[in-house]
Write an enzyme that holds these catalytic residues in place. Sequence first.
Site, PDB file in Angstrom:
ATOM      1  N   ASN A   1       0.752  -1.276   0.014  1.00  0.00           N
ATOM      2  CA  ASN A   1       0.111   0.121   0.014  1.00  0.00           C
ATOM      3  C   ASN A   1       0.996   1.243   0.010  1.00  0.00           C
ATOM      4  OD1 ASN A   1      -1.899   2.132   0.508  1.00  0.00           O
ATOM      5  ND2 ASN A   1      -2.350   1.657   2.592  1.00  0.00           N
TER       6      ASN A   1
ATOM      7  N   LYS B   1      -0.122   4.158  -0.061  1.00  0.00           N
ATOM      8  CA  LYS B   1      -0.713   5.431   0.560  1.00  0.00           C
ATOM      9  C   LYS B   1      -0.444   6.423  -0.366  1.00  0.00           C
ATOM     10  CE  LYS B   1      -0.010   3.106   4.948  1.00  0.00           C
ATOM     11  NZ  LYS B   1       0.162   3.114   6.231  1.00  0.00           N
TER      12      LYS B   1
ATOM     13  N   HIS C   1      -9.108   0.816   5.233  1.00  0.00           N
ATOM     14  CA  HIS C   1      -7.910   1.061   6.024  1.00  0.00           C
ATOM     15  C   HIS C   1      -8.188   2.080   7.020  1.00  0.00           C
ATOM     16  CE1 HIS C   1      -3.811   2.508   6.444  1.00  0.00           C
ATOM     17  NE2 HIS C   1      -3.521   1.206   5.882  1.00  0.00           N
TER      18      HIS C   1
ATOM     19  N   GLU D   1      -6.568   4.703   8.090  1.00  0.00           N
ATOM     20  CA  GLU D   1      -6.371   6.053   7.622  1.00  0.00           C
ATOM     21  C   GLU D   1      -7.554   6.657   7.243  1.00  0.00           C
ATOM     22  OE1 GLU D   1      -2.665   5.312   5.655  1.00  0.00           O
ATOM     23  OE2 GLU D   1      -1.841   4.769   7.518  1.00  0.00           O
TER      24      GLU D   1
ATOM     25  N   GLU E   1      -4.578  -4.908  10.603  1.00  0.00           N
ATOM     26  CA  GLU E   1      -3.697  -3.984  10.949  1.00  0.00           C
ATOM     27  C   GLU E   1      -3.873  -3.092  12.374  1.00  0.00           C
ATOM     28  OE1 GLU E   1      -2.059  -2.770   6.740  1.00  0.00           O
ATOM     29  OE2 GLU E   1      -3.483  -1.436   7.193  1.00  0.00           O
TER      30      GLU E   1
ATOM     31  N   GLY F   1       2.947   2.509  10.888  1.00  0.00           N
ATOM     32  CA  GLY F   1       3.880   3.689  10.534  1.00  0.00           C
ATOM     33  C   GLY F   1       4.887   3.784  11.869  1.00  0.00           C
TER      34      GLY F   1
ATOM     35  N   SER G   1       4.103  -1.969  10.646  1.00  0.00           N
ATOM     36  CA  SER G   1       5.609  -2.199  10.580  1.00  0.00           C
ATOM     37  C   SER G   1       6.118  -3.411  10.222  1.00  0.00           C
ATOM     38  CB  SER G   1       5.930  -1.759  11.924  1.00  0.00           C
ATOM     39  OG  SER G   1       5.591  -0.417  12.053  1.00  0.00           O
TER      40      SER G   1
HETATM   41  P1  13P Z   1       3.337   0.406   7.800  1.00  0.00           P
HETATM   42  O1  13P Z   1       3.956  -0.803   7.160  1.00  0.00           O
HETATM   43  O2  13P Z   1       4.103   1.472   7.153  1.00  0.00           O
HETATM   44  O3  13P Z   1       3.329   0.412   9.123  1.00  0.00           O
HETATM   45  O4  13P Z   1       1.803   0.649   7.216  1.00  0.00           O
HETATM   46  C1  13P Z   1       0.833  -0.488   7.001  1.00  0.00           C
HETATM   47  C2  13P Z   1      -0.259  -0.148   6.547  1.00  0.00           C
HETATM   48  O5  13P Z   1      -0.988   0.735   6.979  1.00  0.00           O
HETATM   49  C3  13P Z   1      -0.390  -0.766   5.430  1.00  0.00           C
HETATM   50  O6  13P Z   1      -1.756  -0.641   4.754  1.00  0.00           O
END
Ligand code: 13P
Length: 256
Positions: free
Chosen positions: A9, A11, A97, A99, A169, A175, A215
Amino acid sequence: MRKKIVAGNWKMNLNLGEGYTLVAEILSKLPSLSESQQVIIAPPFLHTQQTITQTQYTPFVSVASQTCHHETSGAFTGEISATMLKDAGVRYTLVGHSERRAFNSEDNALLAKKTSAALDAGIDVIFCCGESLDIRDAEQQNDYVAQQLKESLFHLDAKAMSNIVIAYEPIWAIGTGRTASAQQAQDMHQHIRSVLVAQYGQEVAQNTSILYGGSCKASNAAELFAGEDVDGGLIGGAALVADDFIGIIKAMIAAK
Ligand code: 13P
């Protein structure tokens, strides 16, 4: 058949040139995949066509969108529908997701509509779920995630569920560099599968891929993917660096 999947992803990262270079490097280093192994790239919408063109002749590599609208067409300025994405060659979409839940106020009811819109258009859904740190600290994560699944997926019948991938997640691991331990991931994945068993029975539950995200890196992927119910990963930051992403793909291939 339950698939092992690594999905990247991106983003809101990379311009078109950077995306092109990254995909070219990933493809040049990609180990050969079998039918039960999938690599998925979820770039920003702007990259969709380019990424599809680049990956179209590579077996078991496909392109996802990071979201889709819940309506087919109409006066929804700035939005993209699942039918448009399907027409462009998109195979999967992320739905839910954390976010988007946080920054776009997407709740479980809306995510149920998005899931149906994607499936109706012929796009498979990578449904994201996971709890905040507060919920984890209160040891409420199992009920919380079960509720997310119930309210956004359980209107689907067993046949539709075969087009769903679940991505767990935990928000506190996204992140942050703070990964769930392999045991925490396995425990939640086992819980998710047991919730699916209760709703849909063993066959659907055993055939559903459940990915871990948060992560996940080349250095910890093998340990995370060793869990019996961990079928791969949804990768953020490490999906933006070809060697890191390839390392995670290799861990997925090597896992059990
Ligand atoms: P990270 O791998 O940067 O922690 O992000 C995970 C994520 O949100 C994938 O959709």
